[in-house]
Design a protein around this motif. Sequence first.
Motif, PDB file in Angstrom:
ATOM      1  N   LYS A   1       0.844  -1.199   0.000  1.00 32.15           N
ATOM      2  CA  LYS A   1       0.000   0.000   0.000  1.00 32.15           C
ATOM      3  C   LYS A   1       0.874   1.241   0.000  1.00 32.15           C
ATOM      4  N   THR A   2       0.342   2.324  -0.518  1.00 31.72           N
ATOM      5  CA  THR A   2       1.014   3.614  -0.448  1.00 31.72           C
ATOM      6  C   THR A   2       0.584   4.336   0.825  1.00 31.72           C
ATOM      7  N   ALA A   3       1.276   5.434   1.136  1.00 31.64           N
ATOM      8  CA  ALA A   3       0.864   6.248   2.278  1.00 31.64           C
ATOM      9  C   ALA A   3      -0.554   6.770   2.082  1.00 31.64           C
ATOM     10  N   PHE A   4      -0.883   7.136   0.855  1.00 36.15           N
ATOM     11  CA  PHE A   4      -2.236   7.616   0.555  1.00 36.15           C
ATOM     12  C   PHE A   4      -3.260   6.501   0.781  1.00 36.15           C
ATOM     13  N   ASP A   5      -2.941   5.283   0.332  1.00 34.39           N
ATOM     14  CA  ASP A   5      -3.846   4.144   0.542  1.00 34.39           C
ATOM     15  C   ASP A   5      -4.078   3.908   2.029  1.00 34.39           C
ATOM     16  N   ALA A   6      -2.990   3.907   2.797  1.00 36.31           N
ATOM     17  CA  ALA A   6      -3.086   3.623   4.229  1.00 36.31           C
ATOM     18  C   ALA A   6      -3.907   4.691   4.943  1.00 36.31           C
TER      19      ALA A   6
ATOM     20  N   GLU B   1      -7.627   4.286   4.115  1.00 32.69           N
ATOM     21  CA  GLU B   1      -8.220   3.174   4.867  1.00 32.69           C
ATOM     22  C   GLU B   1      -8.346   3.524   6.341  1.00 32.69           C
ATOM     23  N   ALA B   2      -7.336   4.188   6.899  1.00 30.75           N
ATOM     24  CA  ALA B   2      -7.357   4.544   8.316  1.00 30.75           C
ATOM     25  C   ALA B   2      -8.481   5.518   8.647  1.00 30.75           C
ATOM     26  N   PHE B   3      -8.812   6.395   7.714  1.00 34.00           N
ATOM     27  CA  PHE B   3      -9.874   7.370   7.963  1.00 34.00           C
ATOM     28  C   PHE B   3     -11.211   6.683   8.227  1.00 34.00           C
TER      29      PHE B   3
END
Length: 502
Positions: free
Chosen positions: A338-343, A346-348
């Motif tokens: 995953k990228t930082a943007f993906d993570a 998802e975390a949001f």
Amino acid sequence: MKNGLIRKTAILLVLLLVWMTLPLQRSDAEDQWAKNLSGQCKYSGTVSVHKDRLTDDDFESAQRVAKGKTISIEWNDSVPARSVLLSFYYDPVMYTVMQYDAKGTLLSESEGTLLWNSRYDLDESARKITVRADADDFALCSLYVYGDGEVPDYHPYEQTPEKADYMLIAMHPDDDVLFLGAIIPTYGVQRGLEGVAVYMGTRLRIRRQEALNGAWIMGLRTLPVFGGFPDIPPEYYNKFKNTFTKDDVVRYIVTILRKYRPEVVVSHDLNGEYGHWQHKLLAEGVLEAVPLADDPTYQPTGYPEYEAWEVKKLYLHLYPEHKIQLDARVPIEGLGGKTAFDAATEAFQCHQSQLPSRHSVQDQGIYSLTDFGLAYTTVGADTPGVNDMFEHIGSEAVSTATEEPTEEPTEEPIETPNTEPTEQVAEPNETAKTTEEPTEPPTEQPTQQVEAAHTQAPEATTQPAAEEKANESGRILLFAGGGLVLLLIVLLVALLIVRRRR
């Protein structure tokens, strides 16, 4: 007529395939999550036990236990109990966990781990577990018994590091995702640096739980620090502004900077991103606290004393000078690709108390989680285009070596900015993203004692047993599904051959 028969046959075959794969999908879900067995257990204790408060899935209800008193859970041989989950309502304090067999023989006695959520594996012969409070202010919001599988809302966090490489300071849980979401994946996971995440407005226990869930997805593996300050929406600014002041922020931030000794600090936009007054005040307070942390003559009133500490760099979100831009689209091996943007995206979703929201994770535009500026430095200005918050910070100063640029900085070192606010904080027009709405002046004071380093924590695992089971089930489902699809193709080809011959 024959064509209609063929179509009907094909539809029936598809429906049959869907029906045959449903049991496999159910099996995969059952293997992943542990069954909550608390309803089959008996709760008792040397205090008045409120089982409903311990098993109602409500993080805002609590069972208090006086020092020296106990809570016990019992079950019979028919209950396949495998673990117990204990969740604190207040800051974790000392306690003891004891396991007994059916005859009441003590099987084990251990000091409890000082985590917000602690999971304990049960002995095969255990039929009772007792929790004894060994300190005042012991309160639980949940105490559950589970069977085999992965326990919800539990992550094997380790203790907060004594020495941090970087510190992320967010006003609210979910601000770390929306506006600072590239920091933990980039520096904590990709670079392997030690980080401390600080959340200021965290009086509600559900917000702390959401922060724990979201930070884990982004790659944080050590307990965050919760400031315990009030979350005050803009519409309550005039009434409650005195419960969250810049002086409060500065004293607290100076203390945690000295305690955890980060090299780099990252925090909010001076304009409060979308205008939230607490974001603004926090950014101003951090900007003032960073140089004060290195001033041995300054001692925050009411806080424990630590030695002065020099922060090397302070980056603020969207700061207009000495800009850097992180890359949030690089696949990160430690996040499974995953990228930082993906993570962050998802975390949001873990911040359910804030959903639905008018906010979303962005890596471009005015709220981009990749855009920062160097607001304070003691090691010189950044080299344009390098885009590294740890530039000019030697490998001996951090837990993992960072590469030094070969080119010397071309800009003059940045002077310490004037930390006095240039204008009065005004009530913003937009609505804050929160569900905490005070109806009377808060009586609880902000946390005056910085959280003590936890003495014991379970080791983090890269792939829990439940996850391995889920992966194995997924492989079985993939194999079975592939075989069924192949069978469908063969049958359809056969029907077409029959049709052409006729």
